[in-house]
Enzyme design. Structure first.
Site, PDB file in Angstrom:
ATOM      1  N   HIS A 268      -9.668   2.055  -0.377  1.00 58.39           N
ATOM      2  CA  HIS A 268      -9.412   0.711   1.397  1.00 58.39           C
ATOM      3  C   HIS A 268     -10.848   0.769   2.140  1.00 58.39           C
ATOM      4  O   HIS A 268     -10.554   0.349   3.389  1.00 58.39           O
ATOM      5  CB  HIS A 268      -8.375   0.515   1.724  1.00 58.39           C
ATOM      6  CG  HIS A 268      -7.855  -0.835   2.524  1.00 58.39           C
ATOM      7  ND1 HIS A 268      -8.748  -1.605   2.883  1.00 58.39           N
ATOM      8  CD2 HIS A 268      -6.973  -1.126   1.309  1.00 58.39           C
ATOM      9  CE1 HIS A 268      -8.132  -2.729   3.123  1.00 58.39           C
ATOM     10  NE2 HIS A 268      -7.463  -2.422   2.373  1.00 58.39           N
TER      11      HIS A 268
ATOM     12  N   GLU B 233     -11.230  -3.394  -3.410  1.00 57.19           N
ATOM     13  CA  GLU B 233     -10.323  -2.764  -3.842  1.00 57.19           C
ATOM     14  C   GLU B 233     -10.333  -3.173  -5.136  1.00 57.19           C
ATOM     15  O   GLU B 233      -9.636  -3.804  -6.269  1.00 57.19           O
ATOM     16  CB  GLU B 233      -8.918  -3.197  -2.823  1.00 57.19           C
ATOM     17  CG  GLU B 233      -9.249  -3.185  -0.983  1.00 57.19           C
ATOM     18  CD  GLU B 233      -7.774  -4.490  -1.064  1.00 57.19           C
ATOM     19  OE1 GLU B 233      -6.913  -3.488  -0.939  1.00 57.19           O
ATOM     20  OE2 GLU B 233      -7.894  -4.469   0.377  1.00 57.19           O
TER      21      GLU B 233
ATOM     22  N   HIS C 299       0.731  -1.059   0.079  1.00 54.74           N
ATOM     23  CA  HIS C 299       0.196   0.196  -0.304  1.00 54.74           C
ATOM     24  C   HIS C 299       0.819   0.937   0.131  1.00 54.74           C
ATOM     25  O   HIS C 299       0.657   2.605   1.017  1.00 54.74           O
ATOM     26  CB  HIS C 299      -0.537  -0.425   1.341  1.00 54.74           C
ATOM     27  CG  HIS C 299      -1.895  -1.069   1.392  1.00 54.74           C
ATOM     28  ND1 HIS C 299      -2.371  -1.176  -0.089  1.00 54.74           N
ATOM     29  CD2 HIS C 299      -3.195  -1.899   2.074  1.00 54.74           C
ATOM     30  CE1 HIS C 299      -3.262  -2.938   0.420  1.00 54.74           C
ATOM     31  NE2 HIS C 299      -3.582  -2.184   1.433  1.00 54.74           N
TER      32      HIS C 299
HETATM   33  C1  BGC Z   1      -4.577  -6.499   1.872  1.00 54.39           C
HETATM   34  C2  BGC Z   1      -4.682  -7.333   3.410  1.00 54.39           C
HETATM   35  C3  BGC Z   1      -4.143  -5.744   4.141  1.00 54.39           C
HETATM   36  C4  BGC Z   1      -4.948  -5.162   4.228  1.00 54.39           C
HETATM   37  C5  BGC Z   1      -4.914  -4.121   5.689  1.00 54.39           C
HETATM   38  C6  BGC Z   1      -5.293  -5.296   1.990  1.00 54.39           C
HETATM   39  O1  BGC Z   1      -5.459  -4.225   1.081  1.00 54.39           O
HETATM   40  O2  BGC Z   1      -5.089  -7.234   1.073  1.00 54.39           O
HETATM   41  O3  BGC Z   1      -3.618  -8.353   3.662  1.00 54.39           O
HETATM   42  O4  BGC Z   1      -4.051  -7.023   5.953  1.00 54.39           O
HETATM   43  O5  BGC Z   1      -5.144  -4.419   3.093  1.00 54.39           O
HETATM   44  O6  BGC Z   1      -3.943  -3.564   4.842  1.00 54.39           O
END
Ligand code: BGC
Length: 347
Positions: free
Chosen positions: A179, A313, A105
């Site tokens: 998210h 997402e 991310h």
């Molecule tokens: C990921 C997860 C992660 C979450 C929070 C999601 O987009 O795929 O693995 O734990 O985001 O960071």
């Protein structure tokens, strides 16, 4: 104008984060300039009451420290990049690792923990919050000075449109998403395992250690990942291991990758209230995350547990910068990155 602004919190770096509230029809959406974050989506719940369909933090300041990315606009590269490195134009770039050895991310700071500039406006009863930010060359290891905008527009018919735009002065890779964790019962009103989900995806991205793609795209047919006819989130979740945390390859019609149309890829429905969300995107994929790692204080003093909310997402597949066979996440100078995702609510 149906837009209000108020104080939210002061970050550890002394920056003031604000809260913006926009209304259209019977819906109200609140967002912060901290991470261009969706804080709440309120829909009417009868008798003059409203229900918040998004999960979030217990205290404003926790938006800075949470690793759940509640409602945040995520970048420069949403999802994972294996071993926190990639090569572009014959040069290797090393990114900040924040998920074991991998990059997740956009890195430890990313764009979701920075304050974005906000320009509110309103046209024909649809309020808009345009968030923009400049990410300097080398930030979190990425090449190129990147100009990013994420524009959120609420319309009276219950549609929340998100438009992502970017330009760069050197070749780079990018992937933006929001998210948000949805719960159509309402925040804190039960798990999402009973939500019915339909996904227009015949394949998903196989992952190995650290949730990094193996390069194979697997058929969903007949297995726990098959949401094409619609089924509850919980029906086959036991067969997935710890839950859904996978990118699905959307069954887009054949089109030029440079001018994709909005494609209706998901329908989510809560059978208890009858509330429904339909989702549309120009992106090639969606990471369906069933909130497997949730365990933290939440809004209204609740303690969230796993599957308390789910994320859809949209974006490129994980690790695309290291997978030339995946749709390309490269942006070159002179090109304009432009993608859209819409979440439409029926309540
Ligand atoms: C990921 C997860 C992660 C979450 C929070 C999601 O987009 O795929 O693995 O734990 O985001 O960071």
């Amino acid at each position: 104008m149906a837009i209000d602004k108020s104080d939210f919190f002061t970050s550890s770096r002394g920056e003031k984060a604000s809260l913006y509230s926009i209304s259209a029809g019977d819906m109200r959406v609140t967002m912060s300039d901290f991470g261009a974050t969706l804080i709440s989506i309120f829909v009417p719940a009868g008798m003059g009451r409203f229900e918040d369909l998004l999960l979030g933090c217990a205290e404003p300041r926790q938006w800075e420290t949470t690793d759940a990315y509640f409602g945040a606009t995520v970048g420069r590269y949403a999802n994972r990049i294996g071993a926190s490195r990639f090569s572009l134009g014959g040069k290797e770039y090393r990114l900040a690792a924040n998920d074991g050895v991998n990059h997740l991310h956009g890195g430890p700071l990313g764009l979701s923990r920075r304050i974005w500039k906000v320009e509110p406006s309103e046209e024909a009863g649809s309020p808009t919050l345009r968030f923009s930010i400049a990410s300097p060359d080398g930030e979190e290891g990425y090449p190129g000075n990147l100009e990013v905008a994420a524009t959120y527009t609420l319309s009276a018919d219950g549609n929340l449109r998100i438009q992502y735009e970017a330009s760069t002065d050197a070749p780079t890779v990018l992937n933006f998403t929001n998210h948000a964790y949805f719960n159509l019962h309402g925040d804190g009103k039960g798990l999402v395992l009973d939500h019915e989900l339909k996904l227009a995806a015949s394949r998903y991205v196989e992952v190995g250690a650290g949730l990094i793609p193996t390069g194979r795209l697997l058929e969903v047919a007949g297995g726990p990942f098959d949401f094409r006819q619609g089924k509850t989130v919980g029906r086959d979740i036991g067969a997935t291991g710890s839950g859904y945390d996978h990118s699905f390859v959307l069954d887009r019609p054949s089109e030029k990758p440079s001018s994709p149309a909005l494609f209706p890829f998901a329908v989510l429905r809560d059978p208890t209230t009858g509330r429904r969300m339909e989702a549309f995107t120009t992106s090639p994929g969606v990471q369906f995350y069933s909130g497997n790692f949730l365990s933290c204080p939440g809004k209204g003093g609740l303690s969230y547990v796993k599957h308390e909310g789910l994320c859809l997402e949209t974006g490129f597949f994980p690790d695309s910068p290291n997978r030339p066979e995946f749709p390309s996440s490269v942006l070159n100078p002179g090109e304009r990155f432009s993608h859209e995702t819409d979440y439409r609510f029926y309540y």
